[in-house]
Design a protein around this motif. Structure first.
Motif, short mmCIF file in Angstrom:
data_model
loop_
_atom_site.label_atom_id
_atom_site.label_comp_id
_atom_site.label_asym_id
_atom_site.label_seq_id
_atom_site.Cartn_x
_atom_site.Cartn_y
_atom_site.Cartn_z
N PRO A 23 0.84 -1.20 0.00
CA PRO A 23 0.00 0.00 0.00
C PRO A 23 0.87 1.23 0.00
O PRO A 23 2.02 1.19 0.44
CB PRO A 23 -0.80 -0.12 1.31
CG PRO A 23 0.03 -1.03 2.15
CD PRO A 23 0.73 -1.97 1.23
N PRO A 24 0.37 2.31 -0.55
CA PRO A 24 1.18 3.52 -0.58
C PRO A 24 1.54 3.96 0.82
O PRO A 24 0.75 3.83 1.75
CB PRO A 24 0.29 4.54 -1.28
CG PRO A 24 -1.06 3.96 -1.27
CD PRO A 24 -0.93 2.48 -1.14
N ALA A 25 2.74 4.44 0.95
CA ALA A 25 3.23 4.83 2.27
C ALA A 25 2.45 6.01 2.79
O ALA A 25 2.07 6.91 2.05
CB ALA A 25 4.73 5.17 2.17
N ARG A 26 2.21 6.00 4.08
CA ARG A 26 1.48 7.11 4.67
C ARG A 26 2.39 8.31 4.81
O ARG A 26 3.56 8.17 5.19
CB ARG A 26 0.97 6.74 6.05
CG ARG A 26 -0.04 5.62 6.01
CD ARG A 26 -0.67 5.45 7.37
NE ARG A 26 -1.58 4.33 7.39
CZ ARG A 26 -2.52 4.15 8.30
NH1 ARG A 26 -2.66 5.02 9.26
NH2 ARG A 26 -3.31 3.13 8.27
N PRO A 27 1.91 9.47 4.49
CA PRO A 27 2.76 10.65 4.66
C PRO A 27 2.91 10.98 6.13
O PRO A 27 2.07 10.62 6.96
CB PRO A 27 1.99 11.73 3.91
CG PRO A 27 0.57 11.29 3.96
CD PRO A 27 0.60 9.78 3.95
N ALA A 69 3.51 17.91 3.55
CA ALA A 69 2.74 18.19 2.34
C ALA A 69 2.51 16.89 1.60
O ALA A 69 3.30 15.95 1.73
CB ALA A 69 3.50 19.19 1.47
N PRO A 70 1.48 16.82 0.87
CA PRO A 70 1.22 15.57 0.13
C PRO A 70 2.34 15.28 -0.85
O PRO A 70 2.82 16.17 -1.54
CB PRO A 70 -0.11 15.85 -0.58
CG PRO A 70 -0.26 17.32 -0.58
CD PRO A 70 0.47 17.84 0.62
N LYS A 71 2.74 14.04 -0.87
CA LYS A 71 3.83 13.67 -1.77
C LYS A 71 3.29 13.51 -3.17
O LYS A 71 2.11 13.28 -3.39
CB LYS A 71 4.46 12.36 -1.30
CG LYS A 71 5.18 12.47 0.02
CD LYS A 71 5.87 11.16 0.37
CE LYS A 71 6.55 11.28 1.72
NZ LYS A 71 7.19 10.03 2.12
N SER A 119 2.22 11.66 -5.82
CA SER A 119 1.82 10.26 -5.96
C SER A 119 1.84 9.93 -7.44
O SER A 119 0.88 10.16 -8.15
CB SER A 119 0.44 10.05 -5.36
OG SER A 119 -0.48 10.93 -5.97
#
Lengths: 306, 138
Positions: free
Chosen positions: A48-52, A57-59, A61
């Motif tokens: 699953p995508p890594a949690r920020p 700030a949002p990475k 994606s």
């Protein structure tokens, strides 16, 4: 007697007195774990995508197809050039429809527009009661909106067009249905004041009803969402068309449209529109109160746990 | 919900049933708010939209423009890069990144180059790119 491979399993060794068939079955069972161990392990599925980090700030994606969905990721044979994925103009999302379904290129990350019946959600077991209530409100209001649109079109045909073909005497400034609605619906002035009447009309002319409803909700006026649903698209021109007064007069007057309505029939038509708006408001209030009651019930249970 | 706007099945937009038409319309409304200099309203709408659907490049591009107008160069750059990552060929995303690069002295020349590349585009993106190129004297 044939040799039975003895492996370290939890299966008890058979009694020598058992039948050869049972012995063979047991031997087959004992061989199965060995076969499973010898089988190539499947590739790891996509993480699953890594949690920020909190507050970060949002990475970026970058769009990545889930590893288990492509043949290459599954370890299958590599596809030929004709079947290789081409670089898309817009990044596709995991909702990408299967190749067997002919559909236009969908926007990334959004839900597909439902083509099933309007009331199909009632039998959907995956939806919660709150979700069903919300969708019920949306569908019911849509039905009321259709009725309202018909009434407004009839009003335009019966009174606006007839007056436009009549004598345009005087320079009195007319009022539009929009002005009437502003006077009828509380809070409408606030929304229009937020964006400015000119911008509001422009947005209403450009956007569809649901977009205005979402914007109304986003701006903190959810009670105006049903009204925004009705003032989208083509009806914006109707709503902002002046009634009475000269043809050059533009809507913007703060006077109520009801003041310029002369004949009893016209007043009755506007009253019907008002009644429909009130019906929509009552429906929305009922659903909203129900949702609040459900929420309060759940919160009471949470509080009692403490 | 994984906490970054996505679920194991997809985005919050998919879970909520938000269609592309609604999302793009919200982004358009935010763009109009931005054009009317209502930066706070535009930012609220766009931040909500990117939370609900992090894969919408238009929302990221507009959010970059809002941040740039608010003087937040780093945020503008980040949002623009996200938009370009999501849609490398989208002209609006590239324009947002070019304008964000102009805010940074080391990257200014790269921003100019991107603007020159966009100058041949049609529509408002091309017009703005050409206007900026003319204003920068490139």
């Amino acid at each position: 007697m044939s040799a039975i491979p003895v492996t370290l399993t939890s299966t008890p060794l058979p009694d020598l007195a058992e039948s050869p068939l049972a012995l063979a079955t047991l031997a087959a069972k004992q061989r199965q774990p060995a076969r499973a161990a010898a089988r190539p392990r499947p590739r790891a599925t996509a993480r699953p995508p890594a949690r920020p980090e909190p507050g970060a700030a949002p990475k970026a994606s970058a769009p990545r197809a889930p590893a288990a969905r492509t043949p290459a990721a599954k370890g299958g044979a590599p596809r030929g050039p004709a079947l290789q994925r081409r670089t898309p103009v817009a990044a596709p999302g995991p909702w990408t429809p299967p190749r067997s379904v002919a559909a236009p290129a969908p926007a990334p990350g959004y839900a597909k527009a439902s083509s099933a019946g309007d009331w199909a959600f009632l039998s959907d077991p995956k939806l919660s009661i709150e979700e069903k209530l919300a969708r019920f409100a949306a569908v019911a209001m849509r039905e009321i909106d259709k009725e309202l649109e018909a009434k407004m079109a009839k009003y335009k045909a019966d009174f606006v067009d007839k007056k436009a073909t009549g004598s345009g005497s005087g320079s009195t400034k007319g009022a539009s249905v929009f002005d009437f609605v502003k006077s009828v619906v509380p809070g409408m002035d606030a929304v229009v004041g937020l964006v400015g009447e000119g911008a509001f009309k422009q947005a209403a002319s450009k956007l569809g009803g649901p977009a205005l409803a979402a914007a109304a909700t986003a701006m903190g006026f959810p009670e105006l969402a049903p009204l925004a649903l009705k003032y989208g698209g083509d009806l914006a021109a109707l709503a902002f068309t002046d009634v009475g007064g000269s043809s050059a007069a533009k809507s913007g007057s703060s006077s109520s449209a009801a003041q310029s309505a002369g004949s009893p029939d016209e007043k009755m038509a506007m009253m019907e529109i008002q009644l429909l708006v009130e019906k929509e408001q009552r429906m929305f209030s009922a659903i909203s109160n129900t949702l609040k009651a459900l929420h309060d019930t759940q919160m009471a249970a949470v509080h009692n746990l403490r | 919900m994984l906490g970054n706007g996505t679920t194991r099945a997809g985005t919050r937009a998919e879970a909520l049933g938000l269609t592309a038409e609604l999302g793009r319309a919200i982004a358009t409304l935010a763009g109009e708010a931005l054009a009317a200099d209502r930066l706070a309203a535009a930012r609220d709408m766009l931040e909500g939209l990117v939370v609900v659907n992090p894969r919408e490049p238009l929302a990221w591009a507009l959010l970059s423009a809002v941040a740039r107008r608010q003087g937040q160069a780093e945020a503008a750059r980040l949002c623009a890069e996200v938009a370009v990552r999501l849609a490398p060929r989208d002209e609006r995303a590239r324009l947002a990144r070019a304008e964000a690069l102009l805010l940074s002295a080391p990257e200014r020349e790269r921003g100019r180059a991107e603007l020159r590349g966009l100058a041949g585009a049609a529509g408002p993106v091309g017009e703005r790119a050409r206007a900026l190129v003319a204003a920068l004297g490139s």
